[in-house]
Enzyme design. Sequence first.
Site, PDB file in Angstrom:
ATOM      1  N   GLY A 197       0.740  -1.300   0.066  1.00  0.00           N
ATOM      2  CA  GLY A 197      -0.003  -0.169   0.005  1.00  0.00           C
ATOM      3  C   GLY A 197       0.767   1.233  -0.239  1.00  0.00           C
ATOM      4  O   GLY A 197       0.239   2.387   0.321  1.00  0.00           O
ATOM      5  N   GLU A 198       2.141   1.108  -0.308  1.00  0.00           N
ATOM      6  CA  GLU A 198       3.014   2.341  -0.311  1.00  0.00           C
ATOM      7  C   GLU A 198       3.451   2.684  -1.780  1.00  0.00           C
ATOM      8  O   GLU A 198       3.868   1.544  -2.498  1.00  0.00           O
ATOM      9  CB  GLU A 198       4.027   2.293   0.426  1.00  0.00           C
ATOM     10  CG  GLU A 198       5.126   3.519   0.453  1.00  0.00           C
ATOM     11  CD  GLU A 198       6.238   3.174   1.731  1.00  0.00           C
ATOM     12  OE1 GLU A 198       6.909   3.904   1.588  1.00  0.00           O
ATOM     13  OE2 GLU A 198       5.889   2.572   2.624  1.00  0.00           O
ATOM     14  N   ALA A 199       3.486   3.707  -2.426  1.00  0.00           N
ATOM     15  CA  ALA A 199       3.884   4.007  -3.799  1.00  0.00           C
ATOM     16  C   ALA A 199       5.219   3.657  -3.970  1.00  0.00           C
ATOM     17  O   ALA A 199       5.497   2.970  -4.961  1.00  0.00           O
ATOM     18  CB  ALA A 199       3.522   5.552  -4.246  1.00  0.00           C
ATOM     19  N   ILE A 202       5.485  -0.155  -4.339  1.00  0.00           N
ATOM     20  CA  ILE A 202       4.987  -0.635  -5.527  1.00  0.00           C
ATOM     21  C   ILE A 202       5.855  -0.264  -6.703  1.00  0.00           C
ATOM     22  O   ILE A 202       6.028  -1.253  -7.686  1.00  0.00           O
ATOM     23  CB  ILE A 202       3.458   0.193  -5.832  1.00  0.00           C
ATOM     24  CG1 ILE A 202       2.699  -0.192  -4.837  1.00  0.00           C
ATOM     25  CG2 ILE A 202       3.205  -0.300  -7.322  1.00  0.00           C
ATOM     26  CD1 ILE A 202       1.176   0.369  -5.056  1.00  0.00           C
TER      27      ILE A 202
END
Length: 1251
Positions: A197-199, A202
């Site tokens: 859930g962290e840019a 990803i």
Amino acid sequence: MHQIFLKGSTTILTTAQDQTFRIESVKCLATIIKSMGSWMDQQLRIGEFSPKISEASLSSVSSIDIPNILIGEDGSGIDYELQSDSGSPDVSGAPSLEQRRAFKIELQKGISLFNRKPSKGIDFLIKSKKIGHSPEDVASFLRNTAGLNATMIGDYLGERDEFPIKVMHAYVDALNFEGMDFGEAIRYYLRGFRLPGEAQKIDRIMEKFAERYCKCNPDSFTSADTAYVLAYSVIMLNTDAHNTMVKDKMSKTDFIRNNRGIDDGKDLPEAYLGTLYDQIVKNEIKMSADSSVPQNKQTSTVMKLLGLDNIMSFVNWKQVEDRAVGANDMLIKNIQEKFKLKSGKSESVFSVITDTTILRFMMEVCWAPMMAAFSVTLDQSDDKAATSQCLQGFRSAVHVTSVMCMQTQRDAFVTSVAKFTYLHCAVDMKQKNVDAVKAIISIAIEDGDYLQEAWEHILTCLSRFEHLHLLGEGAPTDASFLTVPLVDSEEKTQKSASMLSKRTNALQNPAVMAAVRGGSYDSTTAKNKASPLVTPEQINNFISNINLLDQIGIFELNHIFAHSPRLNSDAIVAFVKALCKVSMTELQSPTDPRIFCLTKIVEIAHYNMNRIRLVWSRIWKVLSDFFVSVGLSENLSVAIFVMDSLRQLAMKFLEREELANYNFQNEFLQPFAVVMQKSSASEVRELVVRCVSQMVLSRVNNIKSGWKSVFTVFTAAAADDRKSIVLLAFETMEKIVRDYFPYITETETTTFTDCVKCLITFTSSKFSSDASLNAIAFLRFCAVKLAEEGFICNDKDADQQPHNLDSSDGNITVHKDDHVYFWVPLLAGLARLTTDSRPTIRKGAVEVLFDILKDHGHLFSQSFWANIFESVIYPLFSSESFAPNGQISDVNSTEDDSWNFETKMVALKCLADLYITFFEVMRPELCTVTSVITNFIRSPNKQSASTCISVFQRLTEGLASKLSNDEWEKILLCFKESAAHTFVVFDKIVRMMKDIEIPDRNESYSEAEQYSDHDVYNDDEEEANMETASYAIVRMKNHMSLQLLIVQGIVKLYEVHRSFLCAEHIGIMLQMLSAISSHASEVNSESNLHIKLHKACSLLEVSEPAVIHFESESYQSYLKLLQAILHDNPSLSENMNVNVESQIMLVCDKILRMYLTCAGHEPSNDASGRDPASHRLPLGTAKKEELEARTSLVLHVMRLLGGLEKNCFRRNLPMFFPLLANLIRCQHSSGEVQVALYEIFQSSIGPIISA
């Protein structure tokens, strides 16, 4: 007073009432707009989202019961407990079961811990030895273990620590995407974990996927950047197509349009994108559904975390066209229908609206009157309550119009607030203006995600505020630094600081005077006219107003920049664009240039460098253009400052490793290259070279695609007209080639062209002689690049090139569209270096030149090849260090002569290989090439002659099947001529030793063993004689060795190529062997020479020249060749001038006579029965040794005679019988001769007699 007209009456308000009425009206308007904003925030849930939410929710996932069996990718079970106990001697016993149970419990504990805290779980499992400690072991565990939380796997793989990154790389590298289409590969990739859930996490995971996919499918895309962007596009399409919260779905046309230009500026095929679109829309990419977070919520969370909720802005680099602009017909129709249904009812009716688009209609109607009300009140009233309400109204209006993407209205409200700050005219500032500054800062902090173009007004105010703040502090202005050379800046700083330390002194500063005079809001600089004088009252007002600004600390201002990483992707790009625009305004001021925004640009870039690559590339596109523009500024200090700032950013950026096939480093470093090429300031160019050098030497491990920009910078530096810049660049270039070459070769081959261009430029350097030698070390790779790109030099190209590649000026002019344009600079540069006066440079040029010609000569036309041979290759062998006509070169050869031999031997081998490879193209050059090679047989250097024979054999082996009879004859005659020329060496040795007297005393000269071909002796006469004798011994040995090499070469030539040789060819070879054998007998017959050499060898304690061995080997090889010819093709002798059988007999006769002579029995045909042996003395030791040396050859002859066909033996018996009879009465060193005689008489002569 104001009159209020109500129905049926008129009310007159007093001044106080009127003021209260105005305030309350403004308050009402402010409350209305504030309530609109609050309702909008509630509907859109603005402010509720935080990145922490996802992480918290993920960490709260309850543990799952863990099965005991771990499932592999292929579905087969992997039992870790059995693997760990595989070495146990008793697997079935009770202790083993207990161990297995304990192992299982600990493994379950580790898995449970991983599902709560992944890093701690991995550490526990490694320490308890349940998994290996290598990244590959951990990656295998994550792929194959059942019961692991897929969300936690993704979270761990996305960590930024070194070990998790290695695990993630090992995890991805273990996946095989070969042959998969892109959509299938992503589906396969995401089946084992959920995206975190962290840019940034990803980004790391998808970046590695793109690299791996391109590695498995190298022809899929131009670079990994394409796969990276397309991967995000597919993920966003998957969310858009299958998330029920997305109402307006993306069409195939939209998807294709959004992905235009992502393949290195080119479009991917529409059919390819269309097929990919259909795959994703029809078949959703589903990740493991083991998370407690609902899928829709997670996808929305991911979208928000990435900062781009729409695929168009994320992939296409453009802001999304606002779909809410204008009236929404469906919404209006729905509202109208609700009103119609309830219009007949008498009671009050409330209609609930949830679509925030309704706010657009409301704001479009009331924004202008509302802004007028706030503006007039704020301008005319100094009442704190009224101004506060007005600013709050402005603040809320900006919020609503920004979020609703009402650009015109938003900019109008922001501009109004900015004007009311009075920062452009500080002398007239009041408290309400300070409050307006506070409102500007508040807007920047709270609504930064929606300001877009309005950021320019915000940042202009911040720039002016900082300027006033510095003036008030008495700090020196930026202009004081930017108008002097950089070397003087430190001294000037100290001087200015001492002069302006007090505020009263600061007011004497022209910049302060200009600020007091003020200007309009839209003016880029304050008024600078000489006419209006600054009055004391204005100065006092200015001081007071500066005191008012102290209410706002510099911390609040810096807060805006420090928190820029919180801006979403579109917002940060807009923010950077506005900041660059304001910075250009600051720097272009002719009277007061400032660097406030420039320093903030560096800070912003530093703060946001960890953003995902897609967003950061958009930011850097803006910053790159800015740095280039400022780097070319006429203000030298500004240009130097900005390039040094760029260096700091580049050093920070290069800390981030770039995966294979990406191109972003090159884009990042491109400003250095552009400034280096275009700047007219030598100081700036030198700084660029220093900056790039520092980056390369300190970050070489991480440089990948950035090499292209690095070489572009050094190419420009190599051609610079300043020596310091050239030498500085070459120093770094030399270190790169020598120490960091592996880092270059692992990058894309496209960088080689620029690298070679750079090195060729350095070869022509007029400042350093070493540059040419070191630069050519990497030139061969340019040829590799040209060949891979298919640059073919055909006849048309060759016709346009200069006839002589070795042009002195090096300026070869050809049309750039012709492929020869790419080869001529490379070959012409090397051609010049092969005739360079510096020997080391010649050698390096020769090696690289032949490598390039051999590897890529298939691209050249015949005319181009002819030019290369004439202008480049033959001049390498034009000068010989030995004189013609057999004259031996001076023994005192110089070091340069020795080097020439070494270089020519390398060139000779290369020439043979090159000619073999391209024989069909260069067939007419056969005679010339053969002559060049065989001429080296004449060399007094033993190694040169030996290499020559080896190269000649290599040439014939490579061309044997391709040569015609005439061509064979030509090359054999060349060989024969050169071989015959070597005989004169022995004559020179005889003449050399003729007048030399060897002393009889027995002294040791063992140190003379070190004498070589080229030693010099200049001592007294006796010592000189011994040294000459030593030299003669060495030359004698070398001469005999060379003759035997030639003999071996001839024999091998026949053995290997006899199927291609005709009678004439064999005749030439027999003539050569006959000549060498006769020469060997001549050598052996020089008894006086041998006596001297014997005495000299005894005194020098060295071995004597093996003259007998030389003679025996020569005749034996000659005899073997004759036998082979007779055996292989008996009819061949009919086509030859010499009968092979008779020639064999003559050679055998000569060999036997030499043996008898050595044994003390002169050959005689006397057949009487008298035995004179009783009258002969026994042979001495020397004669016995000689007989022993000749025994093998005699045995060979006798076996040959014994093996002759019966008629042939009978025919030749009269010639040999007297010799055989004499052999009976000779002394022999070996009984083998007598045995051989017995066999001949018994098996060959006996049957003839008995018959």
